[in-house]
Structure formats: C-alpha cells, structure tokens
Design a protein around this motif. Structure first.
Motif, PDB file in Angstrom:
ATOM      1  N   LYS A   1      17.905  44.811  76.849  1.00 36.55           N
ATOM      2  CA  LYS A   1      18.491  45.616  75.763  1.00 36.55           C
ATOM      3  C   LYS A   1      18.830  44.727  74.564  1.00 36.55           C
ATOM      4  N   THR A   2      19.439  43.568  74.848  1.00 36.90           N
ATOM      5  CA  THR A   2      19.789  42.659  73.742  1.00 36.90           C
ATOM      6  C   THR A   2      18.541  42.166  73.042  1.00 36.90           C
ATOM      7  N   TYR A   3      17.485  41.904  73.854  1.00 34.66           N
ATOM      8  CA  TYR A   3      16.206  41.468  73.305  1.00 34.66           C
ATOM      9  C   TYR A   3      15.711  42.484  72.278  1.00 34.66           C
ATOM     10  N   LEU A   4      15.722  43.755  72.676  1.00 34.90           N
ATOM     11  CA  LEU A   4      15.231  44.800  71.776  1.00 34.90           C
ATOM     12  C   LEU A   4      16.154  44.956  70.574  1.00 34.90           C
TER      13      LEU A   4
ATOM     14  N   ALA B   1      11.665  32.836  75.912  1.00 39.52           N
ATOM     15  CA  ALA B   1      11.704  34.193  75.369  1.00 39.52           C
ATOM     16  C   ALA B   1      11.411  35.204  76.466  1.00 39.52           C
ATOM     17  N   LEU B   2      10.437  34.864  77.311  1.00 38.61           N
ATOM     18  CA  LEU B   2      10.059  35.775  78.395  1.00 38.61           C
ATOM     19  C   LEU B   2      11.213  35.951  79.381  1.00 38.61           C
ATOM     20  N   THR B   3      11.898  34.857  79.697  1.00 41.96           N
ATOM     21  CA  THR B   3      13.035  34.928  80.620  1.00 41.96           C
ATOM     22  C   THR B   3      14.138  35.774  80.022  1.00 41.96           C
ATOM     23  N   PHE B   4      14.412  35.571  78.726  1.00 42.41           N
ATOM     24  CA  PHE B   4      15.455  36.354  78.064  1.00 42.41           C
ATOM     25  C   PHE B   4      15.096  37.839  78.088  1.00 42.41           C
TER      26      PHE B   4
ATOM     27  N   SER C   1       6.015  50.558  77.441  1.00 40.90           N
ATOM     28  CA  SER C   1       6.682  50.614  78.734  1.00 40.90           C
ATOM     29  C   SER C   1       7.905  49.698  78.773  1.00 40.90           C
ATOM     30  N   PHE C   2       7.975  48.716  77.864  1.00 45.86           N
ATOM     31  CA  PHE C   2       9.165  47.875  77.798  1.00 45.86           C
ATOM     32  C   PHE C   2      10.305  48.631  77.130  1.00 45.86           C
ATOM     33  N   GLU C   3       9.978  49.384  76.061  1.00 49.52           N
ATOM     34  CA  GLU C   3      11.027  50.076  75.302  1.00 49.52           C
ATOM     35  C   GLU C   3      11.535  51.316  76.026  1.00 49.52           C
ATOM     36  N   GLU C   4      10.665  51.957  76.790  1.00 50.20           N
ATOM     37  CA  GLU C   4      11.016  53.274  77.362  1.00 50.20           C
ATOM     38  C   GLU C   4      12.311  53.320  78.158  1.00 50.20           C
ATOM     39  N   PRO C   5      12.559  52.384  79.100  1.00 51.72           N
ATOM     40  CA  PRO C   5      13.803  52.501  79.874  1.00 51.72           C
ATOM     41  C   PRO C   5      15.062  52.251  79.031  1.00 51.72           C
ATOM     42  N   LEU C   6      14.912  51.680  77.827  1.00 50.80           N
ATOM     43  CA  LEU C   6      16.080  51.343  77.017  1.00 50.80           C
ATOM     44  C   LEU C   6      16.436  52.445  76.027  1.00 50.80           C
ATOM     45  N   LEU C   7      15.625  53.514  76.002  1.00 46.90           N
ATOM     46  CA  LEU C   7      15.867  54.558  75.008  1.00 46.90           C
ATOM     47  C   LEU C   7      16.902  55.550  75.512  1.00 46.90           C
TER      48      LEU C   7
ATOM     49  N   ARG D   1      17.849  42.688  69.095  1.00 46.76           N
ATOM     50  CA  ARG D   1      17.593  41.612  68.116  1.00 46.76           C
ATOM     51  C   ARG D   1      16.384  41.933  67.248  1.00 46.76           C
ATOM     52  N   PHE D   2      15.340  42.498  67.881  1.00 49.00           N
ATOM     53  CA  PHE D   2      14.140  42.853  67.113  1.00 49.00           C
ATOM     54  C   PHE D   2      14.449  43.997  66.151  1.00 49.00           C
ATOM     55  N   VAL D   3      15.145  45.016  66.659  1.00 53.86           N
ATOM     56  CA  VAL D   3      15.431  46.194  65.838  1.00 53.86           C
ATOM     57  C   VAL D   3      16.259  45.804  64.622  1.00 53.86           C
ATOM     58  N   ALA D   4      17.156  44.814  64.801  1.00 52.06           N
ATOM     59  CA  ALA D   4      17.984  44.352  63.672  1.00 52.06           C
ATOM     60  C   ALA D   4      17.108  43.786  62.559  1.00 52.06           C
ATOM     61  N   GLU D   5      15.932  43.253  62.938  1.00 50.33           N
ATOM     62  CA  GLU D   5      15.030  42.698  61.922  1.00 50.33           C
ATOM     63  C   GLU D   5      14.010  43.719  61.463  1.00 50.33           C
ATOM     64  N   ASP D   6      14.209  44.985  61.829  1.00 46.52           N
ATOM     65  CA  ASP D   6      13.303  46.067  61.410  1.00 46.52           C
ATOM     66  C   ASP D   6      11.891  45.916  61.959  1.00 46.52           C
ATOM     67  N   ILE D   7      11.792  45.362  63.135  1.00 46.90           N
ATOM     68  CA  ILE D   7      10.462  45.246  63.742  1.00 46.90           C
ATOM     69  C   ILE D   7      10.603  45.459  65.249  1.00 46.90           C
ATOM     70  N   ARG D   8       9.474  45.677  65.934  1.00 47.50           N
ATOM     71  CA  ARG D   8       9.527  45.880  67.384  1.00 47.50           C
ATOM     72  C   ARG D   8       8.860  44.712  68.112  1.00 47.50           C
ATOM     73  N   PRO D   9       9.149  44.525  69.400  1.00 41.84           N
ATOM     74  CA  PRO D   9       8.627  43.338  70.106  1.00 41.84           C
ATOM     75  C   PRO D   9       7.110  43.177  70.036  1.00 41.84           C
ATOM     76  N   ASP D  10       6.353  44.267  69.929  1.00 46.50           N
ATOM     77  CA  ASP D  10       4.910  44.083  69.861  1.00 46.50           C
ATOM     78  C   ASP D  10       4.417  43.968  68.425  1.00 46.50           C
TER      79      ASP D  10
END
Lengths: 261, 291
Positions: free
Chosen positions: B31-34, B22-25, B232-238, B36-45
C-alpha cells in the motif's frame, strides 16, 4: 451427450443438452481407405511446432506450444513451500492438466475427470527423471497445463510434455536435460509420426515416447492399442529421432526468450 | 579488460541491488509503495491515472469451437470459445434458447488461485458477465429457437483466463462478445416424424447479434484517486471498483460498483462515466471490427 449435473458454482444451462447431429449424407468423402498414403504430410513428418517461452508473466516460468491444431499453454509455479506437514526430502512435482470446455469436438464439462488425470500422470512421469528434485527439499513445483485446442490425445501428451519442459527451464529450475516428446501411430503397415485425432482413430496402435536427447535417455514410453513388438521398437526408434529435432526447437525458443529476462 | 569489467559489474550490481530493494519493499508494504507512486501522479507500471493498456483481439483461431476469441489487455490474456448444443426449451419459455456464459480463473493464470472448484472471484465475475450479456441483449434468446417447444440452441460461452494481470472483467466481456460475433451455427431443421434435429454440415449461418457492449473498469484508491484499468498489483489495494458498460453507439448500458462505496458522491461516478465514454470514443470504438 446428456449431462444432468447442476453445478452450483457456475451459471448453468438446461439439464440436458446434446451435441448437434449431422446429416449422414454429408459424410465426408475424405475417409481414409487402407493402403492409401497419408494426406498432407509424409509418413515420418511431424507437424510444424511453434513454441514460445515466457508468455505468462504471473508465473515463474511458462511456455505456449502450437502444432497446427493443438494449442497448449503451460505455467510453472515454484519451487514453493509444500502445504503438507509431512517432511519431504525430495521436492514434489505436481502436474495438473485442464482441458478447456471448447477444446474438443464434444464440449467438455469443466469438472476434472479421469482423462485429465491420466494425461497429467503421463506428463509427470515424463518429467520426473529430468528434474533435480533432490535439491529442493520441503518444496513443491506446480505445473499447470491448459489445453486450449485438442487434436489427438497422443499429440496433446507429447506437446504438453514439451511445453512443461520448456516452462521448467524458463523458471530456472535445475534439470538434467530438456525433455522432448513425440508420438507415433501404426496405420496399416506404416508408421505415421505425430498423428492427428482423425489419424489416431484409424490407427491400430499408438505410442508416445519422452526422453532427454542431450543424454540419450528415455524417460517414459506409453503404448496403447495393438501392434507387433517389432513395430513397437520401430515406433520407439522413430520417436527418438523426432525427439532430437524437437529438442533443437525447444533450445531455440529458450535462447530467443533469454535476452528478455 | 578485467578492471573495466569489474567496474561495470559493480555498477550493474548496485542497480540490481536497488531493484531488489524496490521489489522487497513492494512485497512487504504494497500500500505504501502504491501511495508513493500516486503522490507523484504516476502508477508503478508507468501509466498515468487515466491511461488504458493496449488491447489486442484475435478471433476464430480455434477450429473445435463454433466461435472463438483471444483477448490480450496488457498482460491479461483471456481465451473464449463458444460451443453450441441442442436442448429442449423450458416449458414456460418455449420460444427461447439458452445463453450460458462462464469464466474460469484456473491456477495457471495467477499464483493467488489454487486448483479446485471456482473461487468466489470467478463466480462473481461469471455472474456479472451473465447480467451484462443478458441485459445488453447481445444475442436474443428467441433467435436461438429451432422449433418452438421442441428444440433450441444452447450456446455455452466458456472463457478461460491464461494470464491474470488485473481487470479480467473487461477482457472477458470483450472476448465473449467477440467470440459470439464470430460464431456460426449449422442450419438446423427439426424433423416432426423422428422428433430429432438434424444439422447441415455445409450451411452455416452467423448469429444474430444485438448490441456490442464494451466495459471500462476503474479502481478508486484512497477514496479520491481514480485509476483506470487496474493491474493485479493495484487491485487488492483499491477501496472500490467501478465498471461502466458502453454499447456500440456510445450509449451507456450499465454501471456496476463493487466495494466500500464512493465517498465523493456522484461526482466520482460521473467522472468515471465520462472517462469511459472518452476512452471508447478514442480507442475502443472499432474494437469488434467491421460489423
């Protein structure tokens, strides 16, 4: 202190501003006079240390140390790739120290100056013998120290070395031993351990010693001011004893943080 | 004993391997990682889209500063100190003092900052904070005057980030306003004959504080999803960041937007403002303490 530098990368204030001057009649009656004993502690007592590892989660390893009025945060990034093209067989240890502008009695300009550099060099000299750099070719270990509050420059160097050593251990970088450090000052005929800024001003000479108590070795000694050679030896012996106590505090803080990782 | 420990270690091994995958992905395809989480209505943290991180505020711990504050917004840690100095007022503004805020994002707080002069990010944040502090009138510069035309206070409000986990703007504004609220200045008198300002060691007066602004930042991901308080993980993807500043009576002070621009039009902006007011009412109302 008049400062007239226009820094185009920051919000600037007026060209010149100076520290507030206080009335001389308000001079503190608590001035130390020769022959008086130390205020607040015994001559050989060090200030209580609060040490916590792992507070900065963005870094590979980190530590925060607080000894009464000295507050220092340290983060370790590495080992990471050396940016230079020159091949280095042994890893590089790069220490950078930054004083926060509000950390000293007189506001410090955010530009790095010679004092930052000299504290960094001393911390680097204290740590280099302990880190196994020969296992990390082509790599750099970056140690960043931020001094949030400064109460005595010798105390800062000692506490900075302790925090950096704990941060390195927290990062999992291989070392020969934990580096502990403590400072001493010669005031009159006595030796006072861990001097504060005020005590540093009245001292005739001071000494900072860093070593690895686990191996019984010294990694760095820095003496400044005037002291007789036998006083210097006595200071070094007293510092070594303190280092052993500090070492147990450091080991304790790392053990407390270990189940969290 | 050995068998059970072997099976335990193999199950923990596979759990470790999954975590490593998961960490490598996350590292290779953030962006794809985020997504996938957003599709499930939740955030990585683990937070919901409109959930805010806990805030803790600690004032007055730095004795060398005239006022100080330490803010922890989740993992983002910002320490702010106020130092007061004395200067001559500007010629065209003889009754006004100076307020000089600055945010420093040093290399200690994140692997993406390198040592050296302030980066673009730090400069932009300092500028935005200056705008908010001036426009909300947290400290009126006329209250900083000691003697018109001769002496005035300069308040250097320096904030340093110790740990950068996203949303430094909110954390820093909180720290700066709390530090200003905590600041006490020595009583200063200007002596006409010696043309010098002398301060009293014994009498210290608190600053006259105007409004107490709080800011709420949102990130817009993929043009439609509003993520409150980005890490800080989400910020560059916004695509866009929106910051809403609300004062101590729940009124709107300013709205700032950085980035590509909002595709949804005013609707998204209104949602952000409402969410900010909601959060303020629920959790941040008393964050500066009793005034």
């Amino acid at each position: 202190m008049a400062q007239s530098n226009f820094d185009r990368r920051r919000i600037n204030g007026p060209d010149e501003s100076y520290q507030p001057l206080f009335e001389s009649e308000d001079e503190r009656e608590t001035r130390w006079k020769a022959g008086e004993p130390r205020k607040g502690r015994a001559a050989r007592d060090i200030r209580p240390i609060f040490l916590k590892a792992g507070l900065i989660n963005q870094a590979n390893g980190s530590a925060y140390i607080e000894t009464e009025k000295t507050k220092i945060a340290c983060a370790v990034y590495g080992p990471r790739q050396s940016k230079t093209t020159v091949y280095n067989e042994k890893g590089r240890l790069n220490v950078e120290v930054k004083f926060a502008p509000f950390s000293c009695t007189r506001r410090r300009v955010p530009i790095r100056d010679a004092e930052d550099r000299s504290v960094a060099v001393q911390i680097q000299q204290a740590l280099i013998p302990a880190v196994r750099l020969e296992l990390l070719p082509k790599s750099t270990i970056d140690i960043f120290v931020t001094i949030i509050e400064n109460d005595g420059i010798e105390g800062c160097i000692a506490a900075g070395s302790v925090a950096a050593s704990v941060a390195l251990a927290d990062a999992g970088i291989e070392m020969l031993g934990l580096v502990a450090s403590s400072s001493a000052a010669v005031v009159g005929k006595e030796i006072w351990m861990d001097p504060t800024e005020e005590e540093g001003h009245i001292a005739s000479g001071s000494l900072v010693l860093a070593g690895m108590p686990a191996l019984g070795t010294i990694t760095s000694v820095w003496q400044s001011g005037a002291m007789a050679p036998d006083e210097a030896i006595k200071c070094m012996e007293a510092c070594q004893e303190c280092c052993a106590d500090v070492h147990s505090v450091m080991a304790q803080s790392l053990l407390e943080n270990a189940p969290n990782t | 004993m050995a068998a059970t420990s072997a099976s335990a270690s193999s199950s923990s091994n596979s759990a470790e391997q999954d975590a490593l995958k998961a960490l490598t992905f996350q590292r290779l395809h953030p962006k794809t990682y985020l997504e996938r989480f957003v599709a499930e209505d939740i955030r990585p943290d683990g937070r919901d889209f409109d959930e805010w991180r806990d805030v803790s505020l600690n004032v007055g711990s730095i004795s060398t500063a005239d006022g100080s504050a330490l803010v922890r917004l989740g993992s983002t840690t910002v320490v702010c100190g106020v130092k007061a100095e004395i200067a001559e007022p500007e010629l065209d503004r003889p009754q006004e003092g100076f307020l000089v805020p600055n945010l420093d994002l040093p290399a200690i707080c994140s692997p993406k900052f390198k040592p050296g002069p302030p980066t673009d990010e730090a400069q932009v944040l300092s500028d935005r904070l200056n705008d908010v502090l001036v426009s909300s009138c947290v400290v009126s510069t006329t209250s900083l005057c000691i003697e018109p035309g001769k002496a005035a206070w300069v308040l250097y409000v320096d904030a340093t980030c110790i740990n950068y986990d996203g949303n430094a703007f909110d954390a820093t504004l909180l720290a700066m306003v709390a530090a200003l609220k905590n600041t006490t200045l020595p009583k200063a008198t200007y002596n006409e004959e010696t043309k010098r300002t002398i301060c009293s060691r014994k009498i210290r007066e608190p600053l006259q504080i105007g409004r107490l602004p709080t800011s709420f930042s949102f990130g817009i991901f993929d043009g439609t999803h509003i993520l409150a308080d980005p890490t800080s993980f989400e910020e560059p993807l916004l695509d866009t960041t929106v910051s809403v500043v609300i004062d101590e009576s729940g009124g709107l002070t300013s709205v700032m937007q950085l980035g590509l621009g909002i595709i949804g039009g005013d609707d998204l902006l209104n949602k952000c403002i409402d969410a900010a007011k909601d959060c303020w009412r629920k959790t941040r109302k008393g964050v500066y303490g009793a005034s």
